[in-house]
Write a protein that holds these residues in place. Structure first.
Motif, mmCIF file in Angstrom:
data_model
loop_
_atom_site.group_PDB
_atom_site.id
_atom_site.type_symbol
_atom_site.label_atom_id
_atom_site.label_comp_id
_atom_site.label_asym_id
_atom_site.label_seq_id
_atom_site.Cartn_x
_atom_site.Cartn_y
_atom_site.Cartn_z
ATOM 1 N N GLY A 192 0.756 -0.898 0.109
ATOM 2 C CA GLY A 192 0.540 -0.220 0.028
ATOM 3 C C GLY A 192 1.096 1.443 -0.269
ATOM 4 N N HIS A 193 1.813 1.390 0.489
ATOM 5 C CA HIS A 193 2.930 2.596 1.164
ATOM 6 C C HIS A 193 3.648 2.509 -0.758
ATOM 7 C CE1 HIS A 193 2.250 3.389 5.420
ATOM 8 N NE2 HIS A 193 2.108 2.537 5.461
ATOM 9 N N LEU A 194 4.058 1.730 -0.731
ATOM 10 C CA LEU A 194 4.348 0.956 -2.473
ATOM 11 C C LEU A 194 3.852 1.778 -3.251
ATOM 12 C CD1 LEU A 194 6.504 -1.718 -2.559
ATOM 13 C CD2 LEU A 194 7.528 0.086 -2.122
ATOM 14 N N GLU A 195 2.699 1.503 -3.456
ATOM 15 C CA GLU A 195 1.815 1.946 -4.839
ATOM 16 C C GLU A 195 1.439 2.909 -5.117
ATOM 17 O OE1 GLU A 195 -1.053 -0.791 -6.331
ATOM 18 O OE2 GLU A 195 0.803 -2.190 -6.633
ATOM 19 N N LYS A 196 0.991 3.407 -3.222
ATOM 20 C CA LYS A 196 0.909 5.448 -2.769
ATOM 21 C C LYS A 196 2.060 5.622 -3.172
ATOM 22 C CE LYS A 196 -0.294 8.436 0.538
ATOM 23 N NZ LYS A 196 1.146 9.491 0.783
ATOM 24 N N LEU A 197 3.349 5.502 -3.645
ATOM 25 C CA LEU A 197 4.557 6.652 -3.573
ATOM 26 C C LEU A 197 4.349 6.415 -5.355
ATOM 27 C CD1 LEU A 197 7.031 8.024 -3.286
ATOM 28 C CD2 LEU A 197 8.399 5.912 -3.073
ATOM 29 N N ASN A 238 -12.250 -11.389 -4.842
ATOM 30 C CA ASN A 238 -12.944 -10.592 -6.451
ATOM 31 C C ASN A 238 -13.937 -12.071 -6.801
ATOM 32 O OD1 ASN A 238 -11.406 -8.394 -7.069
ATOM 33 N ND2 ASN A 238 -10.860 -9.090 -8.989
ATOM 34 N N GLN A 239 -13.785 -12.905 -5.372
ATOM 35 C CA GLN A 239 -14.441 -14.010 -5.522
ATOM 36 C C GLN A 239 -15.745 -13.590 -5.727
ATOM 37 O OE1 GLN A 239 -13.104 -16.451 -2.781
ATOM 38 N NE2 GLN A 239 -12.535 -18.005 -4.154
ATOM 39 N N LYS A 240 -16.404 -12.562 -4.714
ATOM 40 C CA LYS A 240 -17.635 -12.081 -4.603
ATOM 41 C C LYS A 240 -17.906 -10.857 -4.984
ATOM 42 C CE LYS A 240 -16.929 -13.592 0.826
ATOM 43 N NZ LYS A 240 -17.692 -13.142 2.200
ATOM 44 N N PRO A 241 -19.535 -10.993 -5.617
ATOM 45 C CA PRO A 241 -19.585 -9.564 -6.446
ATOM 46 C C PRO A 241 -19.766 -8.487 -5.332
ATOM 47 C CG PRO A 241 -21.326 -11.195 -6.984
ATOM 48 C CD PRO A 241 -20.625 -11.880 -5.479
ATOM 49 N N ASP A 242 -20.119 -8.797 -5.095
ATOM 50 C CA ASP A 242 -19.811 -6.905 -4.184
ATOM 51 C C ASP A 242 -18.382 -6.704 -3.613
ATOM 52 O OD1 ASP A 242 -22.493 -7.150 -3.520
ATOM 53 O OD2 ASP A 242 -22.753 -7.397 -1.860
ATOM 54 N N SER A 243 -17.531 -7.607 -3.168
ATOM 55 C CA SER A 243 -15.675 -7.354 -3.207
ATOM 56 C C SER A 243 -15.531 -6.576 -5.373
ATOM 57 C CB SER A 243 -15.292 -7.948 -3.241
ATOM 58 O OG SER A 243 -15.757 -9.085 -1.615
ATOM 59 N N TRP A 244 -15.812 -7.652 -6.078
ATOM 60 C CA TRP A 244 -15.092 -7.481 -7.355
ATOM 61 C C TRP A 244 -16.229 -5.855 -7.369
ATOM 62 C CZ3 TRP A 244 -15.817 -11.194 -12.316
ATOM 63 C CH2 TRP A 244 -15.045 -10.618 -12.733
ATOM 64 N N ALA A 245 -16.994 -5.336 -7.359
ATOM 65 C CA ALA A 245 -17.729 -4.049 -7.322
ATOM 66 C C ALA A 245 -17.334 -3.060 -6.900
ATOM 67 C CB ALA A 245 -18.560 -4.065 -7.053
ATOM 68 N N GLY A 246 -16.386 -3.246 -5.545
ATOM 69 C CA GLY A 246 -15.672 -2.356 -5.056
ATOM 70 C C GLY A 246 -14.583 -1.848 -5.161
ATOM 71 N N ALA A 247 -13.261 -3.245 -5.618
ATOM 72 C CA ALA A 247 -12.493 -2.657 -6.451
ATOM 73 C C ALA A 247 -12.547 -2.789 -8.255
ATOM 74 C CB ALA A 247 -11.771 -4.612 -6.594
ATOM 75 N N VAL A 248 -13.241 -3.088 -8.524
ATOM 76 C CA VAL A 248 -13.835 -2.516 -9.824
ATOM 77 C C VAL A 248 -14.075 -0.483 -9.497
ATOM 78 C CG1 VAL A 248 -15.756 -1.452 -11.626
ATOM 79 C CG2 VAL A 248 -14.405 -3.364 -10.579
ATOM 80 N N ALA A 249 -14.531 -0.195 -8.108
ATOM 81 C CA ALA A 249 -15.250 1.303 -8.205
ATOM 82 C C ALA A 249 -13.849 1.921 -7.822
ATOM 83 C CB ALA A 249 -15.997 1.627 -6.742
ATOM 84 N N ASP A 250 -13.262 1.514 -7.231
ATOM 85 C CA ASP A 250 -11.446 1.229 -6.730
ATOM 86 C C ASP A 250 -10.509 1.874 -7.946
ATOM 87 O OD1 ASP A 250 -12.406 1.142 -4.007
ATOM 88 O OD2 ASP A 250 -10.883 -0.489 -3.517
ATOM 89 N N HIS A 251 -10.326 1.186 -8.945
ATOM 90 C CA HIS A 251 -10.000 1.176 -9.919
ATOM 91 C C HIS A 251 -10.418 2.521 -10.653
ATOM 92 C CE1 HIS A 251 -6.523 -1.343 -10.983
ATOM 93 N NE2 HIS A 251 -6.938 -1.754 -9.383
ATOM 94 N N GLU A 252 -11.674 2.803 -10.686
ATOM 95 C CA GLU A 252 -12.492 3.950 -11.748
ATOM 96 C C GLU A 252 -12.249 4.708 -10.799
ATOM 97 O OE1 GLU A 252 -16.209 2.598 -11.926
ATOM 98 O OE2 GLU A 252 -16.556 1.621 -13.907
ATOM 99 N N ALA A 283 -5.508 6.926 -3.165
ATOM 100 C CA ALA A 283 -6.957 6.151 -3.897
ATOM 101 C C ALA A 283 -5.830 4.357 -3.995
ATOM 102 C CB ALA A 283 -7.049 6.556 -5.553
ATOM 103 N N MET A 284 -4.201 4.798 -4.135
ATOM 104 C CA MET A 284 -3.810 3.005 -4.321
ATOM 105 C C MET A 284 -3.507 2.668 -3.046
ATOM 106 S SD MET A 284 -3.426 3.253 -7.418
ATOM 107 C CE MET A 284 -2.417 1.576 -7.510
ATOM 108 N N ALA A 285 -3.736 4.070 -2.312
ATOM 109 C CA ALA A 285 -3.453 3.042 -0.200
ATOM 110 C C ALA A 285 -4.762 2.402 -0.062
ATOM 111 C CB ALA A 285 -2.563 4.444 0.660
ATOM 112 N N THR A 286 -5.081 3.935 -0.404
ATOM 113 C CA THR A 286 -7.222 2.826 0.088
ATOM 114 C C THR A 286 -7.620 1.482 -0.443
ATOM 115 O OG1 THR A 286 -7.225 5.393 0.499
ATOM 116 C CG2 THR A 286 -9.349 3.861 0.175
#
Length: 217
Positions: free
Chosen positions: A90-95, A170-184, A201-204
């Motif tokens: 998380g810290h690496l991708e934040k940077l 990404n196994q559960k639909p809600d988890s996958w949808a949440g990850a997609v929202a993060d990427h957007e 956003a990366m760290a979160t």
């Protein structure tokens, strides 16, 4: 009858490594399980030499433990292992996000956004493995755009060891949808060249990844 996962070009051990890696990521080779070399060699349609070379590649990535004269096993990560790696990642991708907004060319940013859009196409059709692989590529390419070789090396090392973990997130639909929202949100920040926002956003995203996988480890 030929196996559906048979290797067609037997000279390339990286193809074998790719297939075995997918079996680990998908959970068909379970964490902690012994790898049945004879069975996989037959199923993949390869000889022992490229298969053994592939195992050494996967061992270097942290996915497999090779035990001389005892056989190889799929590495099993503890919850503590996963949490600590995600924390550092998380810290690496934040940077990486902050630096990418400063250092990436317009062409590089456009290419990464195009990759994101292809990934979203896979999400809409629920084509999980291609989505997952593009997701991995997205994180790798963002690290590359930091133009910091030390960061890139550390990010790649941790990401390789977390391949199975990121897949089950990404196994559960809600988890996958949440990850997609993060990427957007990441892509919107990248388009605006807002390094602080992208870094956050990366760290979160990595913190939420732990919440998505912790009950499945």
């Amino acid at each position: 009858m030929a196996s559906s996962i048979a290797i067609t070009n037997r000279s390339l051990h990286d193809q074998v490594a790719s297939r075995v890696r997918d079996l680990i990521i998908e959970g068909r080779l379970e964490p902690g399980s012994r790898i049945d070399e004879a069975h996989l060699i037959e199923e993949l349609g390869v000889s022992r030499t490229p298969f053994r070379e592939a195992l050494r590649t996967l061992a270097a990535e942290g996915l497999v433990i090779v035990r001389p004269s005892k056989g190889s096993i799929v590495r099993k990560l503890t919850p503590e292992d996963v949490f600590s790696m995600l924390e550092v990642l998380g810290h690496l991708e934040k940077l990486a996000g902050e630096l990418a907004c400063e250092r990436a060319s317009d062409e590089e940013v456009t290419g990464l956004i195009a990759l994101h859009n292809r990934m979203m196409d896979c999400y809409r059709t629920r084509d999980r493995m291609p989505y997952y692989k593009m997701n991995q590529e997205f994180h790798s390419r963002l690290a590359e755009l930091s133009k910091n070789e030390t960061l890139l090396e550390m990010q790649a090392n941790i990401q390789a060891r977390l391949k199975r973990i990121r897949y089950i997130g990404n196994q559960k639909p809600d988890s996958w949808a949440g990850a997609v929202a993060d990427h957007e949100e990441m892509v919107r920040a990248l388009e605006d060249r807002d390094g602080q926002r992208l870094g956050t956003a990366m760290a979160t995203h990595l913190k939420r990844t732990w919440d998505r996988v912790k009950d499945s480890i």
